[in-house]
Design a protein around this motif. Structure first.
Motif, PDB file in Angstrom:
ATOM      1  N   GLU A 187       0.830  -1.200   0.000  1.00 27.71           N
ATOM      2  CA  GLU A 187       0.000   0.000   0.000  1.00 27.71           C
ATOM      3  C   GLU A 187       0.869   1.255   0.000  1.00 27.71           C
ATOM      4  O   GLU A 187       0.557   2.233  -0.689  1.00 27.71           O
ATOM      5  N   THR A 246       2.375   1.680  -3.493  1.00 28.04           N
ATOM      6  CA  THR A 246       1.351   2.124  -4.432  1.00 28.04           C
ATOM      7  C   THR A 246       1.065   3.608  -4.240  1.00 28.04           C
ATOM      8  O   THR A 246       0.940   4.365  -5.212  1.00 28.04           O
ATOM      9  N   ARG A 302       3.941   5.707  -5.687  1.00 27.34           N
ATOM     10  CA  ARG A 302       3.893   5.775  -7.152  1.00 27.34           C
ATOM     11  C   ARG A 302       2.851   6.808  -7.587  1.00 27.34           C
ATOM     12  O   ARG A 302       3.067   7.566  -8.539  1.00 27.34           O
ATOM     13  N   ALA A 345      -4.469  -2.413  -3.237  1.00 29.95           N
ATOM     14  CA  ALA A 345      -3.138  -2.998  -3.308  1.00 29.95           C
ATOM     15  C   ALA A 345      -3.267  -4.464  -2.916  1.00 29.95           C
ATOM     16  O   ALA A 345      -3.465  -4.787  -1.748  1.00 29.95           O
ATOM     17  N   PHE A 389      -3.892  -3.298  -7.976  1.00 31.20           N
ATOM     18  CA  PHE A 389      -2.467  -3.294  -8.307  1.00 31.20           C
ATOM     19  C   PHE A 389      -1.722  -4.314  -7.447  1.00 31.20           C
ATOM     20  O   PHE A 389      -2.094  -4.565  -6.294  1.00 31.20           O
ATOM     21  N   ASP A 424       3.416  -4.394 -10.160  1.00 25.61           N
ATOM     22  CA  ASP A 424       3.005  -3.119 -10.752  1.00 25.61           C
ATOM     23  C   ASP A 424       3.789  -1.952 -10.167  1.00 25.61           C
ATOM     24  O   ASP A 424       4.058  -0.962 -10.855  1.00 25.61           O
ATOM     25  N   THR A 425       4.161  -2.049  -8.884  1.00 28.58           N
ATOM     26  CA  THR A 425       4.901  -0.949  -8.251  1.00 28.58           C
ATOM     27  C   THR A 425       6.330  -0.857  -8.750  1.00 28.58           C
ATOM     28  O   THR A 425       7.006   0.140  -8.509  1.00 28.58           O
ATOM     29  N   ILE A 485       1.198   2.612 -12.587  1.00 28.98           N
ATOM     30  CA  ILE A 485       0.113   2.923 -11.646  1.00 28.98           C
ATOM     31  C   ILE A 485      -0.428   4.337 -11.864  1.00 28.98           C
ATOM     32  O   ILE A 485      -1.644   4.514 -12.015  1.00 28.98           O
TER      33      ILE A 485
END
Length: 240
Positions: free
Chosen positions: A139, A142, A145, A184, A216, A220-221, A227
């Motif tokens: 989290e 995310t 980002r 997340a 996500f 993805d991070t 993102i």
């Protein structure tokens, strides 16, 4: 382990964070131990995974975990964020707050622990990005980002309720004006059949209440633009 290094040895840095159950650092096999500055470092260690440091650690900055002398959570966090990259440092700070091993009032004491130490300028910046509402390093990453991409969420742990006040679900990150939620999805909390069922039920309730859900993962991070690009596309959809 520390007893083999003699009196005054203290578990520090990443190893101390692990003992305090503070998340956010990459797993490693090294065991970090500090010896008093007035003691020479051992020339040979029986355990090759032990990394010896010589940090100045006051007695009041030492606690005990599982029978081992360990730097206190506050001192551990201060030491770690001096050495960690930004994302890892903020993850550590968020985790320590969320797990209540340090408090908001404790954080104001950290700058004093950074004075004169290498990395202090960056560490103070990391402090300013802390948010204990983040429930996992995923989290936190995310959120960062989104911040870096110019689409910071306006709320974390967003509670969505119906007209009667019934809680439909809680979103990890939210943009209220756009009725948008980003989740997340960590592997461990979502991999059981029960968790999958509950996630789908909650998502259906939120969608029926007029909210859009984006999801996500950790992978993805690792893509800096993915993102925020996805969030921007949801906030400003192409006209039909």
């Amino acid at each position: 382990m520390t007893t083999t290094l003699g009196p005054g040895s203290v578990v520090v840095l990443d190893t101390a964070a692990e003992l305090h159950r503070i998340a956010g650092l990459r797993p490693e096999s090294a065991i970090h131990v500090s010896l008093p500055a007035n003691r020479p470092r051992p020339q040979r260690l029986t355990d090759p995974d032990v990394v010896v440091h010589q940090l100045a650690v006051d007695p009041d900055a030492v606690s005990e975990v599982a029978g081992l002398p360990v730097t206190t959570p506050l001192r551990t966090v201060a030491d770690v964020i001096l050495r960690a990259d930004r994302y890892s440092a903020v993850c550590v700070l968020d985790s320590a707050l969320n797990r209540q091993v340090v408090t908001e009032s404790d954080l104001v004491r950290i700058p004093a622990l950074l004075v004169g130490r290498r990395g202090a300028v960056a560490a103070r910046r990391h402090l300013a990005e802390t948010d204990g509402r983040a429930q996992s390093p995923l989290e936190t990453r995310t959120r960062l980002r989104c911040v870096d991409g110019g689409v910071p969420p306006d709320v974390l742990q967003l509670e969505v309720r119906d007209r009667d006040g019934y809680l439909l679900g809680i979103g990890d990150l939210g943009w209220r004006a756009a009725r948008l939620i980003a989740e997340a999805d960590g592997q461990a909390p979502h991999r059981t059949p029960t968790a999958v069922f509950e996630d789908r039920t909650r998502q259906n309730r939120l969608v029926n209440a007029g909210w859009r859900i984006l999801r996500f993962t950790w992978a993805d991070t690792l893509r800096p633009d993915y993102i925020p690009h996805t969030i921007k596309a949801a906030l400003h959809p192409y006209p039909r």
